[in-house]
Enzyme design. Structure first.
Site, PDB file in Angstrom:
ATOM      1  N   ASN A  56       7.240  -8.891  -1.096  1.00  9.79           N
ATOM      2  CA  ASN A  56       6.241  -9.950  -1.004  1.00  9.79           C
ATOM      3  C   ASN A  56       5.271  -9.941  -2.177  1.00  9.79           C
ATOM      4  O   ASN A  56       4.192 -10.525  -2.113  1.00  9.79           O
ATOM      5  CB  ASN A  56       5.472  -9.856   0.317  1.00  9.79           C
ATOM      6  CG  ASN A  56       5.015 -11.227   0.794  1.00  9.79           C
ATOM      7  OD1 ASN A  56       5.695 -12.229   0.559  1.00  9.79           O
ATOM      8  ND2 ASN A  56       3.861 -11.280   1.447  1.00  9.79           N
ATOM      9  N   ARG A  57       5.668  -9.269  -3.265  1.00 10.90           N
ATOM     10  CA  ARG A  57       4.981  -9.378  -4.553  1.00 10.90           C
ATOM     11  C   ARG A  57       5.987  -9.719  -5.660  1.00 10.90           C
ATOM     12  O   ARG A  57       5.648  -9.663  -6.824  1.00 10.90           O
ATOM     13  CB  ARG A  57       4.279  -8.064  -4.923  1.00 10.90           C
ATOM     14  CG  ARG A  57       3.266  -7.550  -3.910  1.00 10.90           C
ATOM     15  CD  ARG A  57       2.081  -8.491  -3.754  1.00 10.90           C
ATOM     16  NE  ARG A  57       1.061  -7.922  -2.886  1.00 10.90           N
ATOM     17  CZ  ARG A  57       1.069  -7.976  -1.574  1.00 10.90           C
ATOM     18  NH1 ARG A  57       2.088  -8.561  -0.942  1.00 10.90           N
ATOM     19  NH2 ARG A  57       0.097  -7.452  -0.858  1.00 10.90           N
ATOM     20  N   HIS A  72       5.317 -11.142   9.674  1.00  6.51           N
ATOM     21  CA  HIS A  72       4.893  -9.801   9.251  1.00  6.51           C
ATOM     22  C   HIS A  72       4.110  -9.162  10.397  1.00  6.51           C
ATOM     23  O   HIS A  72       3.873  -9.772  11.434  1.00  6.51           O
ATOM     24  CB  HIS A  72       3.994  -9.883   8.013  1.00  6.51           C
ATOM     25  CG  HIS A  72       4.700 -10.295   6.760  1.00  6.51           C
ATOM     26  ND1 HIS A  72       4.934  -9.436   5.717  1.00  6.51           N
ATOM     27  CD2 HIS A  72       5.225 -11.498   6.380  1.00  6.51           C
ATOM     28  CE1 HIS A  72       5.571 -10.070   4.741  1.00  6.51           C
ATOM     29  NE2 HIS A  72       5.757 -11.338   5.118  1.00  6.51           N
ATOM     30  N   SER A  73       3.710  -7.915  10.183  1.00  2.00           N
ATOM     31  CA  SER A  73       2.742  -7.287  11.086  1.00  2.00           C
ATOM     32  C   SER A  73       1.963  -6.243  10.274  1.00  2.00           C
ATOM     33  O   SER A  73       2.490  -5.718   9.284  1.00  2.00           O
ATOM     34  CB  SER A  73       3.450  -6.620  12.272  1.00  2.00           C
ATOM     35  OG  SER A  73       4.043  -5.394  11.918  1.00  2.00           O
ATOM     36  N   TYR A  74       0.704  -6.010  10.629  1.00  2.73           N
ATOM     37  CA  TYR A  74       0.051  -6.498  11.817  1.00  2.73           C
ATOM     38  C   TYR A  74      -1.288  -7.092  11.439  1.00  2.73           C
ATOM     39  O   TYR A  74      -1.739  -6.953  10.300  1.00  2.73           O
ATOM     40  CB  TYR A  74      -0.163  -5.335  12.811  1.00  2.73           C
ATOM     41  CG  TYR A  74      -1.094  -4.239  12.327  1.00  2.73           C
ATOM     42  CD1 TYR A  74      -2.429  -4.243  12.679  1.00  2.73           C
ATOM     43  CD2 TYR A  74      -0.635  -3.233  11.494  1.00  2.73           C
ATOM     44  CE1 TYR A  74      -3.281  -3.244  12.240  1.00  2.73           C
ATOM     45  CE2 TYR A  74      -1.484  -2.249  11.047  1.00  2.73           C
ATOM     46  CZ  TYR A  74      -2.808  -2.243  11.409  1.00  2.73           C
ATOM     47  OH  TYR A  74      -3.656  -1.265  10.950  1.00  2.73           O
ATOM     48  N   GLU A 109       7.901  -3.023   9.599  1.00  7.92           N
ATOM     49  CA  GLU A 109       7.316  -3.976  10.546  1.00  7.92           C
ATOM     50  C   GLU A 109       8.371  -4.419  11.560  1.00  7.92           C
ATOM     51  O   GLU A 109       8.813  -5.570  11.584  1.00  7.92           O
ATOM     52  CB  GLU A 109       6.703  -5.147   9.768  1.00  7.92           C
ATOM     53  CG  GLU A 109       5.583  -4.681   8.839  1.00  7.92           C
ATOM     54  CD  GLU A 109       5.112  -5.732   7.840  1.00  7.92           C
ATOM     55  OE1 GLU A 109       5.592  -6.890   7.922  1.00  7.92           O
ATOM     56  OE2 GLU A 109       4.280  -5.397   6.975  1.00  7.92           O
ATOM     57  N   ALA A 131       9.697  -3.233   5.462  1.00  5.81           N
ATOM     58  CA  ALA A 131      10.701  -2.569   6.297  1.00  5.81           C
ATOM     59  C   ALA A 131      10.143  -2.031   7.607  1.00  5.81           C
ATOM     60  O   ALA A 131      10.807  -2.080   8.640  1.00  5.81           O
ATOM     61  CB  ALA A 131      11.344  -1.434   5.498  1.00  5.81           C
ATOM     62  N   GLU A 165       0.876 -12.785  10.647  1.00  5.23           N
ATOM     63  CA  GLU A 165       0.709 -11.347  10.872  1.00  5.23           C
ATOM     64  C   GLU A 165       0.605 -11.121  12.379  1.00  5.23           C
ATOM     65  O   GLU A 165      -0.396 -11.469  13.005  1.00  5.23           O
ATOM     66  CB  GLU A 165      -0.539 -10.818  10.159  1.00  5.23           C
ATOM     67  CG  GLU A 165      -0.484 -10.866   8.641  1.00  5.23           C
ATOM     68  CD  GLU A 165       0.284  -9.696   8.051  1.00  5.23           C
ATOM     69  OE1 GLU A 165       0.701  -8.805   8.834  1.00  5.23           O
ATOM     70  OE2 GLU A 165       0.466  -9.662   6.816  1.00  5.23           O
ATOM     71  N   ARG A 206       8.084   0.971   3.463  1.00  2.00           N
ATOM     72  CA  ARG A 206       7.665  -0.433   3.365  1.00  2.00           C
ATOM     73  C   ARG A 206       8.549  -1.257   2.416  1.00  2.00           C
ATOM     74  O   ARG A 206       8.906  -2.397   2.714  1.00  2.00           O
ATOM     75  CB  ARG A 206       6.215  -0.474   2.862  1.00  2.00           C
ATOM     76  CG  ARG A 206       5.697  -1.860   2.444  1.00  2.00           C
ATOM     77  CD  ARG A 206       4.289  -1.710   1.859  1.00  2.00           C
ATOM     78  NE  ARG A 206       3.814  -2.912   1.185  1.00  2.00           N
ATOM     79  CZ  ARG A 206       2.987  -3.803   1.717  1.00  2.00           C
ATOM     80  NH1 ARG A 206       2.586  -3.646   2.958  1.00  2.00           N
ATOM     81  NH2 ARG A 206       2.577  -4.841   1.025  1.00  2.00           N
TER      82      ARG A 206
END
Length: 837
Positions: A666-667, A720-722, A597, A595, A795, A649
Site C-alpha cells: 500500500n505504498r 484493512h485492519s484495524y 490483517e 499480511a 479499516e 506485514r
C-alpha cells in the site's frame, strides 16, 4: 582385499570391459545438440558429464565405429580410455570392507541394531567409516547406531521400500522435537546408483551434527534436518555387485531386455518434457508415469505431507562441482525468486571453498548443462512451493572419489550443507515470539509524540503496532523482541516517557490462537467453509473460490488475474445476478494487502457468502451492478503469517538489502509514489515503498484490475485492519479530490448504518487528515489514475490483544457489523450512480 572382495570386483569389471570412455571437447551448439540427442535416445551410450563445452561418456562396442566416424565428420577432438583400464585404476585407489555382506544382515528401522552387532560396529569405527564406501546394510547399521546413541535428538525411520524391497531409510535430527512443529531441511543423496560419494557426505553431516550438538544448537533448535542418504538402494547395491557405473533404479519390465528408471527424471513437474526419454533402454528413461517408481513416490509422499514445513530441499549428486536451482526443464525459464536462490547458493559455495579452494558453478542445469525435466529440484520448488530447492553436484573423478579423499570431500561439503540449513533458518524462521514483550507508551507532550513517531521510522525492529493510527491517539503499543528490550527501556528512561509492560511474553497468546484456529477448522470439510469457524490460508480460500462456479454456475465466475512473487495464483471472483447483461457498473473489493490483517479476508469471504448464499436478501445489490472480489492480494505475506511469522506485514519479495525482505504494497502504487514522508526508501522499514512504483507483482495485479474496469468502476473498497475508519483520498496531500463531498456522503451512509445497528463508531475523512500522510496507496491511485468514482479504505475494528489478532470467536461479530456498513455504502453508490441507459 580378501578373496570375496576380489571376486566381487571381477564381476563388476566383466560388465563394463567392452565399453570405452570418451572425453569429447566441443564448443559448437550443433555438436552439443547431437550429444543431447544421443543421451536421450541412444541406449548404447552412457553420459557421465554433459556440458556445452565437454562431454564424458561411455560407448558400447556396437556403437563405437559409428560414433567415432561421426566425431571425425564433425572434426571434434576426443580422448579415449578402455573401461577395463579405468576400473583397474579405481581398484588401486579403493578400499572395500573386509566382510562378506548380504542383505539379510540389514538393520530394520526400529530394531536395536546397536546391541545386536556391537563388535562389528566398533571395528568399523576404528577403521574409519569415512575411509571406504560402505554397503547398503552397513549404511543402515550406521544410521541406526546414531539414533540409538542420541535417542532424544535423532529418529531412524523408513520412508518405504524400493523395487527390490530394500528400506529407503531416513534420519530426523532436531532439538526439542516435542515442543512445536519443526520446519524441515530435507537432504537426500544417491538417486543415481553410481554416485557413491554422495551418500557418505550426507552420513557425515548426520555424524557431525549429532557429535557436536552444542555447536549447532541454535540451528537445530529451529529446524528439523531430515536426511535420506540412499534414495536408490537397489541401484547402489547393483554398482557394488554387478555394474560399477549403473545409474538407474532396478525396476524390471517383463519381457524387456532393458531395466531401470532414472529416478531424477521421474518426479511430477514437467515430467518427460525435455532431457528425458521414453526409450526404456535410455539412461534418462523417465518411467511409465510421473512418480511411478516406489523410490520416487516415497520421497513425494514425505514432501507432500510436510510441504508446509519443508523450507529446503537439497538433492546431492556427483560429479561436476555445480549448484543448480530451478528450473531445469527449459533453458529460458527463470524462477520468480531467482535472486534469493542464487544468493543462498553463492553463500554455500563460498563456505565449501574455504576448506581447500574447491570452486562451484551456480545456475540452472538447463543454462549450464542441458535441459532435464522431472527432477526433484523442479518438483519441490514448482509443484510444492518449497522456497529453497537445489541440486548439488559434488566433485569427483568420473563418479569416483579416491578413498583417501572421501573425508576431505565430506568435510568441505559439510560446510556447504550447514550454510544451506542455516540460511533456511534465518530467512524463513517460524517465529513463536518467545519472550517478546508488549509495551504501552503514554507520551505526554507533542515533543514526546514526535520522538516516538521518529523512532517508529528509525527502529524497524520495534513494531509500533498502535503507532500512526491517527493524529489524535496518545497511547501506543509496541511489540519488542527480547534482544531489544534493554535498549528500549534505556531510551524510555532517558526521555522520561511513561510506559508499562502490558504482556511479558506474547508467545503463549500466539500459540493459543494458532491452536484455536487449527481446532476450529478441523471440523470443516473443504471446499465448503464456515467464515465464522476459522482463518483460512490462501490455498484454502482459492479452493473455496474454485468451487463457487459449480455451485452457482449462472452467478459466479472465477478468473486468474496474475501471480504473486512466489507464484501463488491471484484470483478474482465476479458475482452477478445471472442476467448476462454486459457492461454493468462494478464494485471492486480487495483485502489483505497487509499480511497480518487476517480479519480482512474473512470479511471478504463473508461478503461473498452474503451475495451468493443469501442472494434473496441482497439481490437488489446485484440487480444493476456486478461485484468483483479479491479476498487476498498479498498472498505470499498472508501465507507466511500462517506458517512462519504471525505479525508479518509486507510482501515476501527480496529487496536490494539481503537482510530485509518485503515491500508495503500500500505504498507501491504509481500515483504520487515516493512523495513526502508517507512512505520509506529504507527496506528495513514496515512502510518500505519498493525500488520503483509497481515493482511488486501483487500491486501490478490490483492496478490491472482497476484499469480493466476503469470505465465502469463506481466503487473501490480496500479492506484493512484495524481502527474503525473509512479513509478517503487523498493520503499524499492535505487537499481533497473534486468529488470529495460525494465520497463523504457514501462513507457517512456506512458509518450511520453501523451506529444504528450496533452502536459501533466509525470515523471518516481523508487519510491524510484522519491518520497520517501516505504516498503510493491504492485508493489514491484508484481515484487519481483509474478514475474510480468512489475509492475508500475501510479499516475494520480491532480484535484480540494487539488489534491485528482477533480470536476465531470474534470473527462473527466483526464481519456482521462490517457488512452493515458496506451494504449501506453499496446502496448509496447504486442510488447515486445508476447504470447508463
Amino acid at each position: 582385499m580378501d578373496a570375496g572382495s576380489c571376486e566381487l570386483f571381477v564381476v563388476v569389471v566383466a560388465v563394463v570391459v567392452p565399453y570405452t570412455k570418451y572425453t569429447v571437447q566441443h564448443g559448437d551448439e550443433d555438436i552439443f545438440r547431437y550429444m543431447v540427442d544421443l543421451q536421450t535416445n541412444d541406449a548404447d551410450v552412457d553420459f557421465w558429464l554433459l556440458t556445452r563445452n565437454m562431454s564424458v561418456l561411455t560407448v558400447g562396442p556396437q556403437k563405437k565405429p559409428q560414433f567415432e566416424s561421426r566425431l571425425s565428420q564433425l572434426r571434434v577432438a576426443y580422448e579415449t580410455q578402455p573401461l577395463m583400464e579405468l576400473m583397474a585404476s579405481l581398484e588401486a585407489n579403493s578400499t572395500y570392507a573386509d566382510e562378506d555382506f548380504d542383505d539379510s544382515d540389514e538393520c530394520q528401522p526400529g530394531a536395536d541394531c546397536e546391541s545386536e552387532r556391537p563388535h562389528s560396529r566398533k571395528r568399523r569405527q576404528a577403521r574409519g567409516f569415512f575411509s571406504h564406501y560402505p554397503r547398503y546394510h552397513e549404511i543402515l547399521s550406521f544410521m541406526s547406531g546414531l539414533a540409538a546413541r542420541y535417542p532424544q535428538y535423532c529418529r531412524y525411520e523408513s520412508l518405504g521400500r524400493s523395487n527390490e524391497g530394500r528400506h529407503i531409510a531416513g534420519l530426523s535430527i532436531s532439538l526439542n522435537t516435542r515442543t512445536r512443529p519443526r520446519r524441515v531441511a530435507y537432504i537426500q543423496a544417491a538417486a543415481h546408483g553410481r554416485e557413491w560419494i554422495t551418500t557418505q557426505t550426507v552420513l557425515y553431516l548426520a555424524y557431525e551434527l549429532l557429535n557436536n550438538l552444542r555447536a549447532f544448537q541454535r540451528v537445530l533448535n529451529d529446524v528439523e534436518v531430515f536426511l535420506v542418504p540412499l534414495v536408490n538402494p537397489d541401484g547402489y547395491e547393483y554398482t557394488h555387485t554387478s555394474d560399477r557405473f549403473w545409474r538407474k533404479n532396478r525396476h524390471r519390465f517383463g519381457g524387456q531386455r532393458c531395466s531401470g528408471v532414472d529416478i531424477n527424471r521421474n518426479f511430477g513437474n514437467h515430467w518427460n518434457y525435455q532431457g528425458a526419454s521414453q526409450n526404456l533402454c535410455s539412461e534418462v528413461y523417465s518411467g511409465t508415469a510421473p512418480n511411478s517408481e516406489p523410490e520416487t513416490s516415497a520421497v513425494v509422499r514425505y514432501l507432500e505431507f510436510n510441504r508446509h514445513r519443508v523450507k529446503l530441499s537439497l538433492d546431492v549428486h556427483s560429479f561436476g562441482k555445480f549448484i543448480f536451482y530451478p528450473y531445469g526443464y527449459a533453458r529460458n525459464t527463470v524462477p520468480p525468486t531467482v535472486n534469493t536462490l542464487r544468493s543462498v547458493a553463492l553463500r554455500a559455495a563460498n563456505q565449501i571453498g574455504k576448506y581447500r579452494g574447491t570452486r562451484y558453478t551456480i545456475g540452472t542445469s538447463a543454462s549450464i548443462l542441458y535441459e532435464a525435466s522431472g527432477s526433484l529440484d523442479d518438483f519441490a520448488y514448482g509443484s510444492l512451493g518449497i522456497p529453497l530447492s537445489y541440486t548439488l553436484e559434488l566433485p569427483g573423478d568420473e563418479f569416483h572419489v579416491a578413498t583417501f579423499d572421501i573425508i576431505h570431500v565430506c568435510k568441505e561439503t559439510f560446510a556447504g550443507f550447514v550454510e544451506f540449513i542455516r540460511h533456511s533458518v534465518c530467512l524463513l524462521a517460524w517465529q513463536d515470539y518467545k519472550d517478546y514483550k508488549v509495551f504501552e507508551l503514554q507520551p505526554r507532550s507533542e515533543n514526546e509524540q514526535r520522538l516516538l513517531r521518529l523512532l517508529a521510522r528509525e527502529k524497524p525492529h520495534w513494531d509500533f503496532l498502535g503507532s500512526r493510527r491517527s493524529h489524535n491517539e496518545t497511547g501506543l503499543r509496541l511489540l519488542v523482541s527480547p534482544t531489544q528490550v534493554e535498549s528500549l527501556l534505556k531510551l524510555l528512561t532517558e526521555q522520561q516517557i511513561e510506559h508499562r509492560i502490558l504482556l511479558d511474553d506474547i508467545s503463549e497468546l500466539v500459540q493459543a490462537q494458532r491452536e484455536e484456529n487449527r481446532r476450529s477448522k478441523s471440523r470443516i470439510q473443504l471446499p465448503l467453509i464456515d467464515v465464522f469457524g476459522g482463518f483460512y490460508t490462501h490455498a484454502e480460500i482459492n479452493e473455496y473460490l474454485d468451487s463457487l462456479p459449480q455451485r452457482y454456475p449462472q452467478r459466479a465466475l472465477v478468473k486468474l488475474f496474475g501471480w504473486s512473487y512466489e507464484r501463488r495464483p491471484l484470483k478474482l471472483l465476479t458475482i452477478s445476478n445471472g442476467d448476462r447483461r454486459s457492461n454493468k457498473p462494478v464494485i471492486f473489493i480487495d483485502a489483505a494487502m497487509h499480511a497480518r490483517e487476517w480479519i480482512a479476508p474473512s470479511f471478504a469471504l463473508y461478503i461473498i457468502q452474503q451475495l451468493l448464499d443469501n442472494y434473496e436478501e441482497n439481490k437488489k445489490l446485484l440487480q444493476d451492478y456486478d461485484w468483483v472480489i479479491m479476498p487476498v492480494v498479498n498472498a505470499d505475506g498472508y501465507e507466511y503469517t500462517h506458517t512462519d511469522s504471525r505479525y508479518w506485514r509486507k510482501t515476501r519479495k527480496p529487496t536490494r538489502d539481503p537482510e530485509n525482505i518485503g515491500t508495503d504494497l500500500n505504498r507501491n502504487f504509481g500515483y504520487k509514489w515516493g512523495q513526502n514522508d508517507g512512505s520509506s526508501a529504507d527496506p528495513a522499514e514496515e512502510i518500505y515503498r519498493g525500488e520503483y512504483a509497481f515493482d511488486q507483482p501483487e500491486s501490478q495485479v490490483v492496478r490491472d484490475v482497476l484499469l480493466h474496469y476503469s470505465d465502469r468502476l463506481r466503487f473501490y473498497l480496500s479492506l484493512h485492519s484495524y481502527g474503525n475508519y473509512f479513509l478517503l483520498p487523498w493520503g499524499h496531500t492535505s487537499s481533497f479530490p473534486t468529488n470529495y463531498n460525494e465520497m463523504m456522503e457514501v462513507a457517512d451512509a456506512g458509518a450511520m448504518a453501523i451506529v444504528h445497528a450496533t452502536n459501533g463508531i466509525y470515523s471518516y475523512g481523508s487519510g491524510y487528515h484522519m491518520m497520517y500522510p501516505t504516498s503510493g496507496d491504492s485508493t489514491d491511485y484508484a481515484a487519481g489514475v483509474a478514475n474510480v468514482t468512489v475509492a475508500i479504505t475501510m479499516e475494520l475494528p480491532a480484535g484480540g490483544f494487539l488489534g491485528f489478532d482477533p480470536w476465531v470467536s470474534h470473527i462473527e461479530g466483526l464481519v456482521t457489523e462490517s457488512w452493515v456498513g458496506v451494504r449501506a455504502m453499496a446502496e448509496e453508490v447504486i442510488r447515486r450512480y445508476p447504470p447508463q441507459s
